[in-house]
Design a protein around this motif. Structure first.
Motif, PDB file in Angstrom:
ATOM      1  N   GLU B  57       0.827  -1.209   0.000  1.00 36.42           N
ATOM      2  CA  GLU B  57       0.000   0.000   0.000  1.00 36.42           C
ATOM      3  C   GLU B  57       0.864   1.262   0.000  1.00 36.42           C
ATOM      4  O   GLU B  57       0.498   2.266  -0.586  1.00 36.42           O
TER       5      GLU B  57
ATOM      6  N   SER C 120     -11.117  -5.217   5.072  1.00 33.26           N
ATOM      7  CA  SER C 120     -12.287  -4.443   4.683  1.00 33.26           C
ATOM      8  C   SER C 120     -12.839  -5.060   3.401  1.00 33.26           C
ATOM      9  O   SER C 120     -12.163  -5.843   2.732  1.00 33.26           O
ATOM     10  N   THR C 121     -14.079  -4.700   3.065  1.00 35.76           N
ATOM     11  CA  THR C 121     -14.700  -5.353   1.909  1.00 35.76           C
ATOM     12  C   THR C 121     -13.991  -5.003   0.602  1.00 35.76           C
ATOM     13  O   THR C 121     -14.232  -5.634  -0.415  1.00 35.76           O
ATOM     14  N   ASN C 122     -13.101  -3.997   0.631  1.00 39.31           N
ATOM     15  CA  ASN C 122     -12.295  -3.722  -0.562  1.00 39.31           C
ATOM     16  C   ASN C 122     -10.990  -4.505  -0.567  1.00 39.31           C
ATOM     17  O   ASN C 122     -10.329  -4.606  -1.588  1.00 39.31           O
ATOM     18  N   SER C 127     -12.711  -8.930   0.761  1.00 38.17           N
ATOM     19  CA  SER C 127     -13.612  -9.044  -0.379  1.00 38.17           C
ATOM     20  C   SER C 127     -13.908 -10.510  -0.680  1.00 38.17           C
ATOM     21  O   SER C 127     -15.037 -10.873  -1.009  1.00 38.17           O
ATOM     22  N   GLU C 131     -17.675 -11.895  -0.637  1.00 35.43           N
ATOM     23  CA  GLU C 131     -18.312 -12.412  -1.846  1.00 35.43           C
ATOM     24  C   GLU C 131     -18.733 -13.873  -1.693  1.00 35.43           C
ATOM     25  O   GLU C 131     -19.804 -14.260  -2.136  1.00 35.43           O
ATOM     26  N   ARG C 136     -18.739 -10.082   6.767  1.00 34.55           N
ATOM     27  CA  ARG C 136     -18.016  -8.819   6.939  1.00 34.55           C
ATOM     28  C   ARG C 136     -17.057  -8.970   8.128  1.00 34.55           C
ATOM     29  O   ARG C 136     -17.484  -9.405   9.204  1.00 34.55           O
TER      30      ARG C 136
END
Lengths: 243, 304, 282
Positions: B57, C120-122, C127, C131, C136
């Motif tokens: 990142e 995180s969902t990203n 993710s 999915e 979560r």
């Protein structure tokens, strides 16, 4: 006057290790403290060196007439040879032997050249001058113990104290070093106190032998005297005498 | 005998050779492989991946942006503050660690166990409590806060508070790395030095310090890593004044909360690098300490 | 200088102990006393209200519950990791061994943002879980669990490793000679010997997790009554200048730490007694 031990008592948490011990080591004499383990012989030696203190208010230790009872170890100038050598691992042999000279107060400290001379004289004396640059971990047990002796002698000790010095060595080296030590003593006549649990060692080496048991001196005398006239059954049994 | 066991079954079982005989102290290959795989998977997901994420990142907007982050004066200020804080807290705790280790390993005295427990206390409490206690003492409504205000002395929300909180949190590290080591080494060499006429300071500087140097180094490194990375305690006492009382971890928090993710991770990568260096030096100093202890033990073993 | 009545062999007793106690008092003991004086400067009613309002109660449940679960999971994986590191030779062993300490050396804030980015969902793991399992992680108690598992692992592994290395070979060999399968040897001989260390390691991880702040606040989402941990509430109280309220919660946490510490000591005491008994018999 040598070393005088007067009425020394030592207790560890209620266990009485030494009971009112009196002992005189004559100047120039080699005296062996002989006894089974737990008899208090090492404790007595450590009290003489200042590595333990006797019970407060009990007794006195005198070096050649001087009262050292409450002197710290570093002020006593007693050469001490440990059973497990206690060589300084991070210093080479030369520095090990030189240590006692280097830590003297500045006014009494020899010059670098004098230290060098003194150390090499001692290393020659223990026949190990060729190992000066080595580290303790690179030496054999017998060599280590001779270095430990040289290190103790470097401070010109008033008395020499040996705590089972050959205890960790194998039988052959032990015999050699025993003979060598006796010869060394004949040459120097340094007042020496020697702790051992091995009666052959005591009788072969010492001028006089003191036999300890349960914190008391059972008998003291020259080897012949003790063998011929053991004063009590403990001495008799401990020496394994037939008669 | 026969009443208890089926001796014929036992006798025949004895003659069946194992297809793959294994050493009595280890498991069959497939179990070993499974356990190793679990270890790799668990550590990979929970530890290695987060670590790699920091660098990934951090460089996500390119090397140029990464370098740019460290040209921001506020970032530079936070790095300076972090270095300054560690430069005060770590030496203080080092001197303390040496004194405590000497007192606790060279002497037996009443209350020794209690003292060890108290030294460990900062490890046991939440870092937030580590910050809280200084606010309660020095804050505006704190015990001596009003007095400090009258005399214009600022401790919390300023450098002294940050240093105090950091010192508190990293308090035990040097002492804890030295105490077990000095306990294990014993003090035969120190006794020998005493009989040779060395006084207390000489024994300490010439014998003890060289003996424990690797353990000491490890303690200092760990103390330093924790000092530079402390978040909870410092967060409580710092006041979050940007460019003034924000250390690197606090700066990371602000960047992150402002959605400047790449910048936040860039600063974080610097602290991660510090953590990696710490781990490397730890592994190295541990192997040196182990070697020293081994040599010490060899010295006392009969050699032929 | 020299005390005739309590002679000490090693020099420096007074100086080193004196400095230790002085510095300990300055940095730890005196500031800690403020925790007590401030707590009890408020009325009993206020103290009680501070430590028992619904938001605080919910945070206890969350902090202690999730910490305990994370510690248990660490107990399981920590045992495997410690065993593998102590007993097996494989490529990368030293690297894995060093990696175990990372949570100890990595600043908690760095761990916090890295875990958030991952879960995180990203994020790559988040993710995937969302999915495929509609799960979560970040901003839920599960996220807190992930962070607390991360920081607790070294405590279990580092407590167990030396104990595994110290196990006597002959006991396992004796079991094998007596006809025990490897599994029987493990469950009947090895595991009982490791249990005290395992318990200690789990309690240490638990104690650390309860107080953890930096790695949790980023991933927790900090929703009142849902994902607010207790240390965060102390900070909230401080920001409202409710010093005695903050002190009261701090004191409650301190008491909890003491109970955990006591448990650890009990485990060790029980183990010492047991092993001392063993050597007596032998």
């Amino acid at each position: 006057m040598g070393v005088q031990i007067r009425k020394i008592t030592k207790t560890f948490n209620k266990f009485v290790a030494l009971k009112n011990v009196n002992l005189d080591v004559q100047p120039g004499e080699l005296l062996a403290l002989l006894g089974p383990s737990g008899s208090g012989k090492t404790t007595l030696l450590r009290i003489v060196a200042g590595l333990e203190f006797a019970d407060p208010g009990h007794g006195q230790i005198l070096f050649h007439g001087e009262d050292v009872t409450y002197h710290s170890a570093y002020k006593r100038r007693a050469g001490f040879v440990f059973q497990h050598y206690a060589l300084f691992q991070h210093m080479n042999i030369f520095e090990n032997v030189a240590f006692g000279l280097r830590v003297r107060p500045r006014a009494l400290r020899p010059t670098e050249d004098e230290i060098r001379d003194r150390v090499f004289t001692l290393l020659k004396r223990v026949q190990l001058d060729h190992l000066a640059k080595r580290f303790p971990s690179q030496l054999s047990g017998g060599q280590r113990q001779r270095i430990a002796l040289a290190r103790a002698l470097a401070i010109e000790p008033r008395v020499l104290l040996l705590d089972e010095p050959f205890g960790a060595l194998d039988a052959k080296v032990r015999k050699e070093l025993r003979r060598w030590l006796r010869q060394f003593h004949e040459e120097t006549h340094l007042t020496t106190l020697f702790v051992t649990h091995d009666q052959d060692e005591a009788f072969e080496l010492a001028d006089r032998v003191a036999i300890l048991s349960e914190g008391n001196i059972q008998q003291i005398g020259c080897p012949k005297e003790i063998v011929q006239h053991p004063t009590n059954t403990f001495v008799h049994d401990f020496l394994g005498l037939d008669i | 005998m026969g009443a208890f066991t089926n001796s014929r079954a036992l006798a025949s079982a004895r003659h069946i050779a194992d297809p793959q005989p294994t050493n009595a102290r280890t498991e069959p290959v497939w179990i070993r492989a499974t356990l190793i795989a679990i270890t790799f998977a668990f550590l990979g997901v929970f530890i290695l991946w987060p670590l790699l994420t920091v660098f990934h990142e951090g460089f996500s907007k390119g090397f140029g942006f990464y370098v740019e982050t460290f040209k921001d004066p506020i970032t530079i200020k936070s790095i300076e503050l972090t270095l300054l804080t560690a430069a005060i807290a770590v030496p203080l705790n080092t001197v303390f660690g040496l004194a405590a280790a000497w007192a606790l390993t060279r002497f037996k005295f009443r209350g020794r166990q209690l003292l060890i427990a108290l030294i460990d206390l900062p490890l046991w409490v939440s870092p937030v409590i580590g910050g809280l206690i200084y606010i309660l003492l020095f804050g505006r409504h704190g015990t001596i806060g009003p007095w400090l205000m009258d005399h214009n002395i600022q401790i919390v929300f300023a450098l002294p508070g940050i240093v105090l909180a950091t010192t508190f949190v990293t308090f035990p590290f040097v002492a804890r790395s030295l105490i077990p080591l000095m306990e294990a080494q014993g003090h035969a060499e120190e006794e020998a030095a005493l009989t040779l006429g060395a006084n207390g300071w000489q024994v300490f500087f010439r014998i003890t310090l060289p003996k424990v140097k690797w353990g000491l180094l490890y303690g200092i490194i760990l103390c330093n890593a924790r000092a530079m990375g402390e978040f909870g305690a410092v967060s409580v006492v710092s006041g979050h004044i940007r460019g003034k009382t924000n250390t690197m971890p606090l700066h990371i928090e602000i960047l992150y909360n402002e959605y400047q993710f790449a910048a936040a991770f860039a600063v974080a990568s610097l602290l991660s690098l510090l953590a990696l260096i710490t781990l490397f030096l730890k592994t190295y100093s541990e192997s040196r300490t182990a070697q020293q202890l081994r040599e010490a033990q060899e010295l006392t073993i009969v050699s032929k | 200088m020299f005390n005739r009545f309590t002679p000490r062999i090693m020099p420096g007793f007074g100086l080193s102990l004196g400095y230790t106690i002085f510095y300990l008092s300055l940095i730890v003991l005196i500031p800690f006393s403020a925790l007590f004086t401030k707590t009890f400067s408020g009325s009993w009613a206020h103290i009680w209200e501070s430590i028992s309002e619904p938001r605080v109660l919910a945070s206890y449940k969350l902090s202690f519950g999730v910490s305990f679960l994370a510690a248990l999971v660490n107990g399981f994986f920590g045992l495997i990791t410690a065993w593998v590191l102590a007993r097996y030779e494989f490529p990368g062993r030293r690297f894995v061994d060093a990696l175990v300490d990372l949570p100890f050396a990595l600043p908690t804030a760095v761990a916090g943002i890295a875990l958030t980015a991952l879960y995180s969902t990203n994020g790559p793991i988040g993710s995937f879980l969302f999915e495929h399992f509609n799960l979560r992680v970040a901003y839920t108690p599960l996220g807190i669990f992930v962070a607390l598992t991360f920081i607790g692992l070294p405590f279990v592994v580092r407590t167990l490793q030396p104990v595994i290395l110290d196990l006597h070979a002959d006991v396992e060999e004796a079991a094998a000679c007596l006809g025990a399968t490897r599994w029987q040897t493990f469950t009947r001989i090895i595991l009982p010997a490791l249990l005290p260390a395992l318990g200690t390691g789990i309690m240490l991880a638990f104690g650390r997790a309860v107080g953890e702040y930096g790695s949790v606040v980023f991933i927790a989402g900090n929703l009142p009554l849902k994902t607010e941990i207790t240390p965060l509430l102390i900070i909230t109280k401080l920001e409202q200048y409710d010093y005695s309220g903050a002190a009261a919660i701090g004191l409650a946490m301190l008491l909890a730490s003491f109970v955990i510490l006591l448990l650890v000591n009990l485990i060790q005491w029980w183990n010492d007694k047991r092993t001392a008994h063993d050597t007596e018999e032998n």
